[in-house]
Write an enzyme that holds these catalytic residues in place. Structure first.
Site, PDB file in Angstrom:
ATOM      1  N   GLY A  10       0.841  -1.202   0.000  1.00 49.17           N
ATOM      2  CA  GLY A  10       0.000   0.000   0.000  1.00 49.17           C
ATOM      3  C   GLY A  10       0.873   1.249   0.000  1.00 49.17           C
ATOM      4  O   GLY A  10       1.890   1.294   0.680  1.00 49.17           O
ATOM      5  N   ARG A  71       0.758  -4.870  -5.150  1.00 46.18           N
ATOM      6  CA  ARG A  71       0.890  -5.933  -4.143  1.00 46.18           C
ATOM      7  C   ARG A  71       1.337  -7.242  -4.796  1.00 46.18           C
ATOM      8  O   ARG A  71       0.921  -8.320  -4.390  1.00 46.18           O
ATOM      9  CB  ARG A  71      -0.436  -6.109  -3.398  1.00 46.18           C
ATOM     10  N   ASP A 102       5.473  -5.594   5.718  1.00 45.77           N
ATOM     11  CA  ASP A 102       5.923  -6.968   5.955  1.00 45.77           C
ATOM     12  C   ASP A 102       5.862  -7.835   4.694  1.00 45.77           C
ATOM     13  O   ASP A 102       6.738  -8.683   4.481  1.00 45.77           O
ATOM     14  CB  ASP A 102       5.174  -7.610   7.125  1.00 45.77           C
ATOM     15  N   THR A 124       4.806   1.517   6.340  1.00 49.84           N
ATOM     16  CA  THR A 124       3.382   1.211   6.345  1.00 49.84           C
ATOM     17  C   THR A 124       2.695   2.164   7.288  1.00 49.84           C
ATOM     18  O   THR A 124       3.160   2.363   8.420  1.00 49.84           O
ATOM     19  CB  THR A 124       3.017  -0.238   6.750  1.00 49.84           C
ATOM     20  N   ASP A 126       0.237   1.536   8.812  1.00 48.37           N
ATOM     21  CA  ASP A 126      -0.233   0.728   9.948  1.00 48.37           C
ATOM     22  C   ASP A 126       0.788   0.716  11.090  1.00 48.37           C
ATOM     23  O   ASP A 126       0.449   0.377  12.225  1.00 48.37           O
ATOM     24  CB  ASP A 126      -0.488  -0.713   9.503  1.00 48.37           C
ATOM     25  N   ASP A 128       3.084  -1.347  11.836  1.00 48.67           N
ATOM     26  CA  ASP A 128       3.128  -2.621  12.568  1.00 48.67           C
ATOM     27  C   ASP A 128       4.330  -3.500  12.210  1.00 48.67           C
ATOM     28  O   ASP A 128       4.367  -4.677  12.570  1.00 48.67           O
ATOM     29  CB  ASP A 128       1.818  -3.397  12.362  1.00 48.67           C
ATOM     30  N   ARG A 170      -5.215  -3.577  10.433  1.00 45.36           N
ATOM     31  CA  ARG A 170      -5.688  -4.964  10.352  1.00 45.36           C
ATOM     32  C   ARG A 170      -5.424  -5.716  11.659  1.00 45.36           C
ATOM     33  O   ARG A 170      -6.343  -6.245  12.285  1.00 45.36           O
ATOM     34  CB  ARG A 170      -4.957  -5.649   9.198  1.00 45.36           C
TER      35      ARG A 170
HETATM   36  O1  F6P Z   1      -1.167  -0.728   3.689  1.00 45.72           O
HETATM   37  C1  F6P Z   1      -1.893  -1.410   4.675  1.00 45.72           C
HETATM   38  C2  F6P Z   1      -3.324  -1.072   4.582  1.00 45.72           C
HETATM   39  O2  F6P Z   1      -3.376   0.304   4.732  1.00 45.72           O
HETATM   40  C3  F6P Z   1      -4.280  -1.742   5.565  1.00 45.72           C
HETATM   41  O3  F6P Z   1      -4.469  -1.090   6.769  1.00 45.72           O
HETATM   42  C4  F6P Z   1      -5.556  -1.840   4.757  1.00 45.72           C
HETATM   43  O4  F6P Z   1      -6.338  -2.904   5.207  1.00 45.72           O
HETATM   44  C5  F6P Z   1      -5.051  -2.066   3.379  1.00 45.72           C
HETATM   45  O5  F6P Z   1      -3.819  -1.394   3.288  1.00 45.72           O
HETATM   46  C6  F6P Z   1      -5.946  -1.586   2.252  1.00 45.72           C
HETATM   47  O6  F6P Z   1      -5.310  -1.879   1.053  1.00 45.72           O
HETATM   48  P1  F6P Z   1      -5.818  -1.602  -0.428  1.00 45.72           P
HETATM   49  O7  F6P Z   1      -5.199  -0.315  -0.847  1.00 45.72           O
HETATM   50  O8  F6P Z   1      -5.286  -2.736  -1.224  1.00 45.72           O
HETATM   51  O9  F6P Z   1      -7.304  -1.511  -0.378  1.00 45.72           O
END
Ligand code: F6P
Length: 341
Positions: A10, A71, A102, A124, A126, A128, A170
């Site tokens: 992301g 991804r 990760d 990230t 997040d 994490d 998450r």
């Molecule tokens: O990058 C991690 C994250 O921000 C998560 O918190 C979230 O669930 C996910 O990406 C959403 O990803 P996408 O952009 O693929 O919808």
């Protein structure tokens, strides 16, 4: 040296300052910089750009990543792993700096296991990734949550409503916890803690009985309300993660609050707004320090390592040490933050 760089997973504000620092530091060493487009897909399919000083100089304040991201998971098959390795060699890379969370870093760790010289940088929103206090993108996301709560406070107060605000996260509630406290949330639900809805209702009753006519409730998208939902047919990404937005945890919680307390409740999903915008000063400084340090690590031959920050000190840790681990919120913070006042 010939230094490759990619951004994977992301996007997050702060990626561009990091790539800029990689490029400017490397170019000052007399290195050549190869930018791979769209994360591991760019290595797999050999989509590259040559990064020069003029390109790198101007991206400091830009959100997202000008290298693009995806991804893509090359570990899905030996063929794709072999394509990555052969393009690594075809570009004559002395190192590849992988900037990601990760998932992206797990691919870097696998390449390192196979003998390729890689360096990792934790990104990230997040926050994490283990072994580091801060990941690129977290601070800007927290600022967005804080500003959003400030805006939602005035509309909630005007209408005397409760407002549920769903934020990303998450497995770890960094954005929910820190953003929620900074934005004055009355109650915060985190993925680390099994939700106690009775406690939530009773706290909201207390809030109301004190004469406050509105309430802000922050919930992380990873919070599991009630029975695990059947997400068997839900969309997943290349690393097998279910798209959590499909769970509608914020909307569900708003319905439960309204039904139980008879308090008009709205919900809002902050979603990808948390990943947008110009990087904060903190993320620019963090990315600049990480990017420059990653190039210095490459010049010292410190491969298979990731740059991290502990306190104010930059250090490096083996990429192996983060695999399969998630850095969750500190329990003492959780105990204090869930409902602070
Ligand atoms: O990058 C991690 C994250 O921000 C998560 O918190 C979230 O669930 C996910 O990406 C959403 O990803 P996408 O952009 O693929 O919808």
């Amino acid at each position: 040296m010939i230094i490759g760089v990619l951004t994977g997973g992301g996007d997050a504000p702060g990626l561009n300052p990091t790539v800029r620092a990689v490029a400017l530091t490397a170019l000052s060493h007399g290195d050549e910089v190869v930018g791979f487009l769209d994360g591991w897909r760019g290595v797999q399919e050999n989509h590259t750009i040559s990064v020069d000083r003029a390109w790198a100089e101007r991206i400091l304040d830009e959100g997202g990543t000008n290298l693009g991201t995806s991804r893509t998971n090359p570990m899905k098959s030996e063929d794709t792993m072999n394509a990555v390795i052969s393009n690594f060699q075809a570009n004559k890379l002395d190192t590849l700096i992988a900037i990601g969370g990760d998932d992206t870093l797990s691919v870097a760790a696998e390449l390192s296991r196979r003998g390729l010289p890689v360096v990792g940088v934790p990104k990230t929103m997040d926050n994490d990734v283990p072994e580091t206090d801060y990941c690129i993108g977290f601070d800007t996301a927290v600022n967005t949550v804080t500003q959003s709560l400030d805006k939602l406070r005035t509309t909630s107060a005007s209408h005397h409503r409760a407002m549920v605000v769903e934020v990303m996260g998450r497995d770890a509630g960094w954005v929910a916890g820190i953003g929620g406290v900074a934005g004055g949330a009355d109650y915060i639900l985190l993925p680390e803690v099994e939700p106690d809805l009775e406690d939530l209702y009773s706290h909201l009753e207390t809030v109301r009985s004190r004469g406050k006519s509105y309430a802000l409730i922050v919930v992380a998208e990873g919070v599991q309300l009630g029975q695990p939902q059947n997400l068997e047919n839900a969309k997943t990404d290349a690393f097998g993660h279910v798209q959590l937005a499909q769970k509608n945890v914020g909307e569900t919680l708003a319905g439960l609050i309204e039904e139980r307390l008879g308090w008009e409740t709205r919900s809002v999903v902050l979603g990808h707004l948390q990943r947008g915008g110009s990087p904060s000063a903190f993320d620019r400084v963090l990315g600049t320090r990480y990017g420059a340090a990653a190039v210095e690590m490459a010049h010292r031959g410190e491969f298979g390592q990731m740059v991290v920050i502990k306190g104010w000190q930059l250090q490096s840790v083996p990429l192996e040490s983060i695999a399969g681990h998630t850095k969750t919120l500190d329990p003492s913070f959780i105990a204090q933050a869930t409902r602070l006042l």
